[in-house]
Design a protein around this motif. Structure first.
Motif, PDB file in Angstrom:
ATOM      1  N   TYR A  66       4.281 -82.008  87.472  1.00 48.60           N
ATOM      2  CA  TYR A  66       4.462 -80.667  88.026  1.00 48.60           C
ATOM      3  C   TYR A  66       4.298 -80.778  89.547  1.00 48.60           C
ATOM      4  CZ  TYR A  66       3.585 -78.828  83.272  1.00 48.60           C
ATOM      5  OH  TYR A  66       3.637 -78.544  81.930  1.00 48.60           O
ATOM      6  N   ALA A  67       5.034 -79.964  90.280  1.00 45.99           N
ATOM      7  CA  ALA A  67       4.932 -80.008  91.737  1.00 45.99           C
ATOM      8  C   ALA A  67       5.032 -78.602  92.296  1.00 45.99           C
ATOM      9  CB  ALA A  67       6.033 -80.884  92.329  1.00 45.99           C
ATOM     10  N   LEU A  68       4.259 -78.352  93.334  1.00 46.08           N
ATOM     11  CA  LEU A  68       4.272 -77.051  94.000  1.00 46.08           C
ATOM     12  C   LEU A  68       5.093 -77.094  95.277  1.00 46.08           C
ATOM     13  CD1 LEU A  68       0.503 -76.090  93.716  1.00 46.08           C
ATOM     14  CD2 LEU A  68       2.391 -74.701  92.820  1.00 46.08           C
ATOM     15  N   ASP A  69       5.940 -76.102  95.467  1.00 44.33           N
ATOM     16  CA  ASP A  69       6.383 -75.733  96.804  1.00 44.33           C
ATOM     17  C   ASP A  69       5.461 -74.599  97.224  1.00 44.33           C
ATOM     18  OD1 ASP A  69       8.424 -77.558  96.899  1.00 44.33           O
ATOM     19  OD2 ASP A  69      10.027 -76.092  97.148  1.00 44.33           O
ATOM     20  N   LEU A  70       4.565 -74.888  98.161  1.00 38.13           N
ATOM     21  CA  LEU A  70       3.585 -73.896  98.578  1.00 38.13           C
ATOM     22  C   LEU A  70       4.261 -72.675  99.186  1.00 38.13           C
ATOM     23  CD1 LEU A  70       0.995 -76.296 100.266  1.00 38.13           C
ATOM     24  CD2 LEU A  70       0.840 -75.294  97.980  1.00 38.13           C
ATOM     25  N   SER A  71       3.531 -71.589  99.243  1.00 34.76           N
ATOM     26  CA  SER A  71       4.067 -70.358  99.808  1.00 34.76           C
ATOM     27  C   SER A  71       4.580 -70.595 101.230  1.00 34.76           C
ATOM     28  CB  SER A  71       2.996 -69.256  99.812  1.00 34.76           C
ATOM     29  OG  SER A  71       1.788 -69.728 100.378  1.00 34.76           O
ATOM     30  N   ARG A  72       5.757 -70.064 101.505  1.00 36.86           N
ATOM     31  CA  ARG A  72       6.463 -70.154 102.800  1.00 36.86           C
ATOM     32  C   ARG A  72       7.025 -71.547 103.085  1.00 36.86           C
ATOM     33  NH1 ARG A  72       1.715 -67.036 104.406  1.00 36.86           N
ATOM     34  NH2 ARG A  72       2.211 -64.900 103.812  1.00 36.86           N
ATOM     35  N   TYR A  73       7.097 -72.373 102.056  1.00 37.38           N
ATOM     36  CA  TYR A  73       7.754 -73.674 102.161  1.00 37.38           C
ATOM     37  C   TYR A  73       8.882 -73.735 101.130  1.00 37.38           C
ATOM     38  CZ  TYR A  73       3.903 -75.939 104.804  1.00 37.38           C
ATOM     39  OH  TYR A  73       2.974 -76.311 105.750  1.00 37.38           O
ATOM     40  N   GLY A  74       9.919 -74.505 101.440  1.00 35.87           N
ATOM     41  CA  GLY A  74      10.927 -74.860 100.460  1.00 35.87           C
ATOM     42  C   GLY A  74      11.457 -73.691  99.656  1.00 35.87           C
ATOM     43  N   ARG A  75      11.409 -73.840  98.339  1.00 29.76           N
ATOM     44  CA  ARG A  75      11.926 -72.835  97.419  1.00 29.76           C
ATOM     45  C   ARG A  75      11.141 -71.528  97.483  1.00 29.76           C
ATOM     46  NH1 ARG A  75      11.467 -77.886  95.553  1.00 29.76           N
ATOM     47  NH2 ARG A  75      12.989 -78.881  94.164  1.00 29.76           N
ATOM     48  N   SER A  76       9.916 -71.591  98.041  1.00 33.59           N
ATOM     49  CA  SER A  76       9.015 -70.432  98.012  1.00 33.59           C
ATOM     50  C   SER A  76       9.122 -69.539  99.249  1.00 33.59           C
ATOM     51  CB  SER A  76       7.559 -70.910  97.882  1.00 33.59           C
ATOM     52  OG  SER A  76       7.391 -71.696  96.737  1.00 33.59           O
ATOM     53  N   ARG A  77       9.815 -70.004 100.266  1.00 37.71           N
ATOM     54  CA  ARG A  77       9.908 -69.222 101.493  1.00 37.71           C
ATOM     55  C   ARG A  77      10.897 -68.075 101.310  1.00 37.71           C
ATOM     56  NH1 ARG A  77      13.919 -68.212 105.870  1.00 37.71           N
ATOM     57  NH2 ARG A  77      12.674 -67.788 107.735  1.00 37.71           N
ATOM     58  N   LEU A  78      10.431 -66.854 101.571  1.00 38.59           N
ATOM     59  CA  LEU A  78      11.257 -65.663 101.455  1.00 38.59           C
ATOM     60  C   LEU A  78      11.928 -65.370 102.792  1.00 38.59           C
ATOM     61  CD1 LEU A  78       8.792 -63.401  99.426  1.00 38.59           C
ATOM     62  CD2 LEU A  78      10.577 -64.928  98.548  1.00 38.59           C
ATOM     63  N   ALA A  79      13.020 -64.645 102.746  1.00 36.16           N
ATOM     64  CA  ALA A  79      13.789 -64.329 103.955  1.00 36.16           C
ATOM     65  C   ALA A  79      12.892 -63.671 105.002  1.00 36.16           C
ATOM     66  CB  ALA A  79      14.955 -63.411 103.610  1.00 36.16           C
ATOM     67  N   GLY A  80      12.974 -64.171 106.215  1.00 38.82           N
ATOM     68  CA  GLY A  80      12.225 -63.601 107.324  1.00 38.82           C
ATOM     69  C   GLY A  80      10.821 -64.151 107.498  1.00 38.82           C
ATOM     70  N   GLN A  81      10.338 -64.934 106.552  1.00 37.06           N
ATOM     71  CA  GLN A  81       8.973 -65.461 106.665  1.00 37.06           C
ATOM     72  C   GLN A  81       8.918 -66.632 107.644  1.00 37.06           C
ATOM     73  OE1 GLN A  81       7.753 -66.290 102.551  1.00 37.06           O
ATOM     74  NE2 GLN A  81       6.572 -64.393 102.563  1.00 37.06           N
ATOM     75  N   MET A  82       7.760 -66.811 108.264  1.00 38.11           N
ATOM     76  CA  MET A  82       7.526 -67.935 109.167  1.00 38.11           C
ATOM     77  C   MET A  82       7.377 -69.195 108.335  1.00 38.11           C
ATOM     78  SD  MET A  82       4.789 -66.166 111.783  1.00 38.11           S
ATOM     79  CE  MET A  82       3.800 -65.498 110.419  1.00 38.11           C
ATOM     80  N   TRP A  83       8.200 -70.194 108.592  1.00 40.82           N
ATOM     81  CA  TRP A  83       8.194 -71.413 107.800  1.00 40.82           C
ATOM     82  C   TRP A  83       6.814 -72.075 107.816  1.00 40.82           C
ATOM     83  CZ3 TRP A  83      11.753 -73.068 104.464  1.00 40.82           C
ATOM     84  CH2 TRP A  83      13.064 -72.593 104.575  1.00 40.82           C
ATOM     85  N   GLY A  84       6.266 -72.306 106.606  1.00 47.90           N
ATOM     86  CA  GLY A  84       5.044 -73.081 106.453  1.00 47.90           C
ATOM     87  C   GLY A  84       3.778 -72.444 106.996  1.00 47.90           C
ATOM     88  N   TYR A  85       3.820 -71.167 107.330  1.00 49.65           N
ATOM     89  CA  TYR A  85       2.677 -70.587 108.046  1.00 49.65           C
ATOM     90  C   TYR A  85       1.525 -70.219 107.122  1.00 49.65           C
ATOM     91  CZ  TYR A  85      -0.220 -67.734 111.045  1.00 49.65           C
ATOM     92  OH  TYR A  85      -1.287 -67.233 111.743  1.00 49.65           O
ATOM     93  N   THR A  86       0.332 -70.580 107.562  1.00 50.50           N
ATOM     94  CA  THR A  86      -0.915 -70.053 107.024  1.00 50.50           C
ATOM     95  C   THR A  86      -1.938 -70.095 108.139  1.00 50.50           C
ATOM     96  OG1 THR A  86      -2.570 -70.224 105.249  1.00 50.50           O
ATOM     97  CG2 THR A  86      -1.798 -72.279 106.200  1.00 50.50           C
ATOM     98  N   SER A  87      -2.910 -69.214 108.090  1.00 47.82           N
ATOM     99  CA  SER A  87      -3.998 -69.254 109.074  1.00 47.82           C
ATOM    100  C   SER A  87      -5.283 -69.796 108.454  1.00 47.82           C
ATOM    101  CB  SER A  87      -4.247 -67.849 109.644  1.00 47.82           C
ATOM    102  OG  SER A  87      -4.627 -66.947 108.602  1.00 47.82           O
ATOM    103  N   ASP A  88      -5.207 -70.211 107.165  1.00 46.66           N
ATOM    104  CA  ASP A  88      -6.399 -70.691 106.465  1.00 46.66           C
ATOM    105  C   ASP A  88      -5.955 -71.551 105.298  1.00 46.66           C
ATOM    106  OD1 ASP A  88      -8.779 -71.118 105.166  1.00 46.66           O
ATOM    107  OD2 ASP A  88      -9.327 -68.997 104.976  1.00 46.66           O
ATOM    108  N   LEU A  89      -6.301 -72.828 105.319  1.00 45.50           N
ATOM    109  CA  LEU A  89      -5.900 -73.715 104.228  1.00 45.50           C
ATOM    110  C   LEU A  89      -6.511 -73.323 102.897  1.00 45.50           C
ATOM    111  CD1 LEU A  89      -6.022 -77.209 106.012  1.00 45.50           C
ATOM    112  CD2 LEU A  89      -4.041 -75.734 105.608  1.00 45.50           C
ATOM    113  N   ASP A  90      -7.642 -72.627 102.922  1.00 42.61           N
ATOM    114  CA  ASP A  90      -8.234 -72.142 101.672  1.00 42.61           C
ATOM    115  C   ASP A  90      -7.323 -71.121 100.995  1.00 42.61           C
ATOM    116  OD1 ASP A  90     -10.312 -73.716 102.453  1.00 42.61           O
ATOM    117  OD2 ASP A  90     -11.810 -72.111 102.569  1.00 42.61           O
ATOM    118  N   GLY A  91      -6.396 -70.543 101.764  1.00 42.61           N
ATOM    119  CA  GLY A  91      -5.460 -69.583 101.197  1.00 42.61           C
ATOM    120  C   GLY A  91      -4.532 -70.185 100.158  1.00 42.61           C
TER     121      GLY A  91
END
Length: 348
Positions: free
Chosen positions: A87-112
């Motif tokens: 199993y593999a994750l595309d994390l939120s805002r990366y790859g398949r998980s990034r929604l239109a208009g979102q900042m690529w790969g952005y998070t302000s906290d890795l715990d998120g």
């Protein structure tokens, strides 16, 4: 997260790969969606071996790195052949998980990313049972995220597999040292501010092939059939960018905070296998050496931090490997696969 039957659909990687998505709790940057990809060897026309008797006996959950997504098909097939469910994750805002208009790969906290990882773990346990041994895998920044998560969630997984984890960045340059507190301050004032960076494209070039005409590897077996030298690994330019995603102050501060936690020392309670190249390089011009070294992180700095992870860490230095060891030349990949196989026998 309640037990449920997932809606698996065909994945962009083709036959043998399916995916499903989950909406996650929003964070300070808005909506979050994570995508889970699964390898189905029984439906994979390129699966190289008979299906393991008795079905899968463990699961591997993969987390990618920065400016990346999951497309490690060969590695998935290797793990499936060893009796693992991949199993593999595309994390939120990366790859398949990034929604239109979102900042690529952005998070302000890795715990998120806890909610992303829990989505993967819950799905695995729903499908395979709560007693299934789970190996968590992280590459580069995914290795940083996975290490921090494993430290904060003792007893959740059987073992941790790290592929060139970006767990520290040190510099002896006074200018770079002075920038760190300035960047942390900027992250508080304007976390979405883009930090100017450069991308020479050398590592991206190692992943996209056609090196056989430039540097014929006389020490390799049949390089003309090795994707590393011919076609490359065909990363989707929609998901893996050149130049890389913009680096924003909030994301940079989150990475620095993660590095500080590694420097302070973790206490990961499970066996860890770390794979890295045997050398790093910091080239200013394209050369054959970039096809044999890690040009992204300083592996010697990473080795020094191994005692800060846990009490049971195995290090394998893979000769001639690049930053993603699993995307290196065939001889290096085979060494890595053998190291993983031997280590799995000791932890399962």
């Amino acid at each position: 997260m309640n037990t449920q039957i997932r809606n698996w659909i065909p994945d962009i990687l083709g036959p043998g790969f399916v995916c499903t998505q989950q909406r996650l709790p929003a964070d300070d940057a808005g909506v979050k969606v994570a995508t889970l990809i699964k390898h189905e060897p029984q439906n994979d026309p390129h699966f190289p071996a008979p299906l393991p008797a008795g079905g899968a006996r463990f699961a591997l959950l993969l987390i990618h790195g920065w400016n990346d997504y999951f497309y490690q098909k060969e590695f998935a097939r290797q793990i499936s052949a060893l009796g693992g469910a991949v199993y593999a994750l595309d994390l939120s805002r990366y790859g398949r998980s990034r929604l239109a208009g979102q900042m690529w790969g952005y998070t302000s906290d890795l715990d998120g990313y806890d909610s992303d990882i829990q989505f993967g773990l819950h799905t695995i346990r729903d499908e395979m049972g709560c007693d299934t041994p789970i190996i968590l895998y992280g590459h580069s920044t995914g290795g940083l995220t996975a290490s921090l998560w494993a430290d904060r969630h003792p007893g959740e997984i059987r073992a941790l597999l790290l592929n060139s984890p970006w767990i520290e960045h040190k510099s002896n340059k006074p200018a770079e040292k002075m920038m760190i507190p300035a960047m942390k301050l900027l992250a508080k004032i304007d976390p979405r501010r883009i930090i100017p960076t450069t991308d020479n494209g050398f590592y991206h070039k190692t992943l996209t092939g056609n090196h056989l005409n430039e540097f014929y590897p006389t020490d390799e077996d049949s390089p003309e059939t090795d994707p590393f030298f011919t076609t490359g690994w065909n990363p989707n330019p929609k998901f893996r960018h050149f130049p890389s995603f913009p680096v924003r102050a909030g994301w940079a501060a989150a990475i620095l905070a993660g590095h500080a936690r590694i420097s302070a020392g973790l206490n990961i309670d499970v066996p860890i296998l770390m794979l890295t190249s045997s050398r790093s390089s910091c080239a200013k011009q394209w050369s054959e050496d970039l096809l044999r070294t890690d040009s992204v992180i300083n592996v010697e700095q990473v080795w020094q931090l191994i005692p800060n992870l846990g009490n049971c860490v195995t290090l394998h230095k893979i000769p001639n490997a690049v930053h993603d060891v699993m995307f290196s030349r065939r001889s290096s990949r085979m060494r890595a696969y053998r190291a993983v196989e031997c280590w799995l026998k000791s932890v399962l």
